[in-house]
Design a protein around this motif. Structure first.
Motif, PDB file in Angstrom:
ATOM      1  N   GLU A 200      -0.123   3.014  -1.786  1.00 54.85           N
ATOM      2  CA  GLU A 200       1.433   3.095  -1.899  1.00 54.85           C
ATOM      3  C   GLU A 200       1.828   2.453  -0.565  1.00 54.85           C
ATOM      4  O   GLU A 200       3.126   1.698  -0.555  1.00 54.85           O
ATOM      5  N   ARG A 201       1.271   2.436   0.652  1.00 56.88           N
ATOM      6  CA  ARG A 201       1.665   1.970   1.660  1.00 56.88           C
ATOM      7  C   ARG A 201       1.495   0.368   1.403  1.00 56.88           C
ATOM      8  O   ARG A 201       2.321  -0.387   1.918  1.00 56.88           O
ATOM      9  N   GLU A 203       2.089  -0.993  -1.336  1.00 58.54           N
ATOM     10  CA  GLU A 203       3.266  -1.269  -2.315  1.00 58.54           C
ATOM     11  C   GLU A 203       2.463  -1.757  -3.667  1.00 58.54           C
ATOM     12  O   GLU A 203       2.957  -2.726  -4.319  1.00 58.54           O
ATOM     13  N   LYS A 204       1.247  -1.155  -3.802  1.00 58.92           N
ATOM     14  CA  LYS A 204       0.495  -1.409  -5.052  1.00 58.92           C
ATOM     15  C   LYS A 204       0.670  -0.300  -6.071  1.00 58.92           C
ATOM     16  O   LYS A 204       0.393   1.132  -5.742  1.00 58.92           O
ATOM     17  N   ARG A 205       0.948  -0.826  -7.313  1.00 59.20           N
ATOM     18  CA  ARG A 205       1.126   0.381  -8.302  1.00 59.20           C
ATOM     19  C   ARG A 205      -0.139   0.702  -8.940  1.00 59.20           C
ATOM     20  O   ARG A 205      -1.154  -0.164  -9.295  1.00 59.20           O
TER      21      ARG A 205
END
Length: 214
Positions: A200-201, A203-205
């Motif tokens: 999440e840090r 920004e990966k789904r």
């Protein structure tokens, strides 16, 4: 090993790839979710787990097959240089592969091998004797993967366990999304949450989770 025995083992691996050894329906549901979620082209996916290796290569292979069934041109990449296994599922030699492509800046087509599944190509891990520091450089990985996108519609990278190998994080940086493999009684809740936080840090789904029981 007798020739008939080797042939029997190869056939067994093929059966496991194409039958319900791992839920085919679950794999197809994840593929559909990816297709409905991602608009990026090409599609770059990473399959990893918080702390386990078991069954991850089989799941990566089945996901790649599922995309190839949709008439996609698919590249399946074994990024587990220390414990490569994808080549065994497809009965392909692991003499050259990812390590050679990255270290020597070579064309992926020189080392990717066509499998028995139409449209599916495998890039084995390659030489285990290369210096890992020469392989896992962000700039080299970024350059190589940007080139692969000109040749393949879908690229699936089977990476080592996320919390045990820092280069899994380097690979994740270049991917559109991640598939997590969890195993009942083996995957700790705190490891799963830590992996989720890292992703999440960055920004990966997380596009899908495969939970293995038993």
């Amino acid at each position: 090993m007798p020739k008939n025995r080797r042939k029997e083992k190869r056939m067994l691996r093929k059966i496991k790839l194409t039958d319900n050894y791992v839920s085919t329906e679950q794999i197809r549901m994840i593929r559909t979710n990816i297709e409905n979620t991602l608009s990026d082209y090409p599609t770059l996916l990473m399959v990893t787990s918080p702390n386990i290796e078991e069954q991850k290569s089989l799941i990566s292979a089945k996901l790649a097959i599922s995309f190839a069934e949709q008439k996609k041109r698919v590249l399946l990449v074994d990024a587990n240089l220390r414990r490569p296994s994808l080549h065994r599922w497809f009965d392909i030699e692991n003499k050259t592969g990812l390590a050679n492509v990255i270290v020597h800046n070579e064309e992926v087509q020189l080392h990717a091998r066509e499998t028995f599944i139409p449209g599916l190509f495998l890039l084995p891990a390659g030489s285990p004797f290369v210096n890992p520091l020469e392989v896992w450089q962000s700039s080299k990985i970024k350059h190589a993967m940007s080139q692969w996108g000109w040749v393949y519609d879908v690229i699936i990278i089977e990476a080592p366990a996320f919390l045990s190998a820092s280069h899994s994080q380097i690979l994740a940086d270049e991917c559109n999304g991640v598939i997590l493999v969890l195993r009942e009684n083996d995957t700790k809740k705190e490891d799963t949450l830590l992996t989720k936080q890292f992703l999440e840090r960055a920004e990966k789904r997380i596009l899908g989770v495969i939970y293995q029981t038993g």
